[in-house]
Design an enzyme around this catalytic site. Structure first.
Site, PDB file in Angstrom:
ATOM      1  N   SER A  87     -59.823  37.554  45.629  1.00 39.86           N
ATOM      2  CA  SER A  87     -58.164  37.934  44.600  1.00 39.86           C
ATOM      3  C   SER A  87     -58.003  39.522  45.099  1.00 39.86           C
ATOM      4  O   SER A  87     -58.515  39.672  45.450  1.00 39.86           O
ATOM      5  CB  SER A  87     -58.326  37.506  43.262  1.00 39.86           C
ATOM      6  N   ASP A 126     -57.102  35.831  48.864  1.00 41.98           N
ATOM      7  CA  ASP A 126     -56.897  34.690  48.279  1.00 41.98           C
ATOM      8  C   ASP A 126     -54.991  35.179  47.438  1.00 41.98           C
ATOM      9  O   ASP A 126     -54.304  36.198  47.337  1.00 41.98           O
ATOM     10  CB  ASP A 126     -57.376  34.250  46.852  1.00 41.98           C
ATOM     11  N   HIS A 177     -55.275  26.355  37.436  1.00 40.11           N
ATOM     12  CA  HIS A 177     -56.422  27.472  37.410  1.00 40.11           C
ATOM     13  C   HIS A 177     -56.993  27.598  35.972  1.00 40.11           C
ATOM     14  O   HIS A 177     -56.177  27.499  35.399  1.00 40.11           O
ATOM     15  CB  HIS A 177     -55.885  28.743  38.151  1.00 40.11           C
ATOM     16  N   GLY A 178     -58.501  28.075  36.189  1.00 37.76           N
ATOM     17  CA  GLY A 178     -58.453  28.543  34.309  1.00 37.76           C
ATOM     18  C   GLY A 178     -59.870  26.948  34.048  1.00 37.76           C
ATOM     19  O   GLY A 178     -59.372  25.971  35.294  1.00 37.76           O
ATOM     20  N   GLY A 225     -57.581  25.381  41.646  1.00 38.23           N
ATOM     21  CA  GLY A 225     -58.086  24.785  40.379  1.00 38.23           C
ATOM     22  C   GLY A 225     -59.057  24.103  39.906  1.00 38.23           C
ATOM     23  O   GLY A 225     -59.153  22.647  39.338  1.00 38.23           O
TER      24      GLY A 225
HETATM   25  P1  13P Z   1     -59.928  28.203  39.339  1.00 38.84           P
HETATM   26  O1  13P Z   1     -60.204  29.128  38.847  1.00 38.84           O
HETATM   27  O2  13P Z   1     -59.559  26.966  38.491  1.00 38.84           O
HETATM   28  O3  13P Z   1     -61.737  27.656  39.955  1.00 38.84           O
HETATM   29  O4  13P Z   1     -59.500  27.762  40.737  1.00 38.84           O
HETATM   30  C1  13P Z   1     -59.496  28.774  41.619  1.00 38.84           C
HETATM   31  C2  13P Z   1     -58.114  28.427  42.932  1.00 38.84           C
HETATM   32  O5  13P Z   1     -57.834  27.480  42.646  1.00 38.84           O
HETATM   33  C3  13P Z   1     -58.463  29.701  43.582  1.00 38.84           C
HETATM   34  O6  13P Z   1     -57.310  30.177  44.117  1.00 38.84           O
END
Ligand code: 13P
Length: 293
Positions: A50, A82, A181-182, A210
């Site tokens: 990230s 990412d 995400h999350g 996600g």
């Molecule tokens: P999560 O955090 O839900 O696992 O998703 C990760 C993601 O898609 C990163 O781009």
């Protein structure tokens, strides 16, 4: 092995119907847990980073850790950026040795997202680096971007077709299909029909964002419909924190730090191994490299 680009391995995974895990690394210990899990299970792996993690550690330390770890194992590993909307960060990654990057212009109006994605595509093609690009709005929090789960916007099919038309060599395409995400607050409504319509006409592997909290059925259905890159970040961060806390609970008086690092490593690695098995990429290292049928 030296780091590889993810495009060719995602194409092979997509046509054989399995997914390649893409984990968001946090530090050296986390990168090590991801790459050594892949090595233990003979699986291809994408280590993704990230923007805030890059801002914390810097380009060079991350590239050095991941390159060194990848060179110590016999499975293909790609280093990927990412969600990133900052072209300077993308260029910094390319210069430091990343093998693929994501340009995320999904917050922009469609025409502007398309135009900026195509501009980044020219840069990545010239550098021999893979590109991931996104349309629609994936829910949840990623870096400093927040989209409420129920405010996420599915990608529009016609826009998907237009979006990729000038980027034939896109390594992976990320249309929003209802995941977030999350940790999920409700049950995600995945737009399988949209996903199948996209993969029926667009010959580019799809990224499933996600991944944390999806069920085995949901992984199976998405991968069968063409999702070749499966992103996991939140669960990896959770294991990073919980692995540390678990050691503290068991040894409240311990002052030696290394057992905490080992606890984190073990918790993160177990989850990476579980996801490799869930996505069907165990034993596929030779297959993605084109060395096995
Ligand atoms: P999560 O955090 O839900 O696992 O998703 C990760 C993601 O898609 C990163 O781009």
């Amino acid at each position: 092995m030296t780091l590889v680009t993810m495009g060719p391995m995602l194409k092979r995974a997509q046509s054989a119907g399995y997914g390649i895990a893409a984990f968001n690394m946090i530090d050296y210990n986390s990168a090590r847990s991801i790459i050594e899990a892949a090595s233990d299970l003979d699986a291809p792996m994408i280590v993704q980073v990230s923007v805030k993690t890059i801002r914390h550690w810097g380009f060079k330390p991350i590239a050095t850790w991941v390159r060194m770890l990848a060179e110590g194992v016999d499975v293909p590993v790609a280093l990927h950026l990412d969600h990133c909307s900052d072209v300077e960060v993308i260029k910094g990654c390319i210069d430091a040795g990343w093998t693929s990057v994501m340009f995320d212009g999904s917050a922009l109006p469609f025409a502007e997202n398309r135009q900026k994605s195509e501009a980044v595509y020219k840069i990545t093609e010239a550098a021999g680096v893979g590109l991931e690009a996104e349309i629609g709005a994936i829910g949840g929090v990623e870096d400093d971007k927040f989209v409420a789960e129920d405010a996420s916007i599915l990608a529009d099919y016609d826009e998907c077709v237009a979006f990729v038309s000038n980027m034939p060599n896109l390594a992976v395409f990320a249309p929003a299909i209802g995941t977030a995400h999350g940790f999920y607050k409700g049950k995600p409504k995945i737009a399988y029909d949209l996903l199948k319509r996209i993969t029926a006409t667009i010959p580019i592997p799809i990224a499933l964002h996600g991944g944390t909290g999806l069920s085995q059925d949901q992984f199976d259905n998405c991968i069968a419909a063409g999702c070749a890159k499966v992103n996991i970040s939140t669960m990896h961060k959770h294991q990073f924190i919980e692995g540390f806390i678990e050691v503290r609970k068991q040894k409240p008086k311990l002052e030696e730090p290394l057992p905490f690092i080992v606890g984190q490593y073990t918790a993160m690695k177990k989850d990476v191994c579980d996801m490799i098995v869930a996505f069907g990429s165990k034993g596929k290292a030779a297959h993605v490299a084109g060395k096995a049928a």
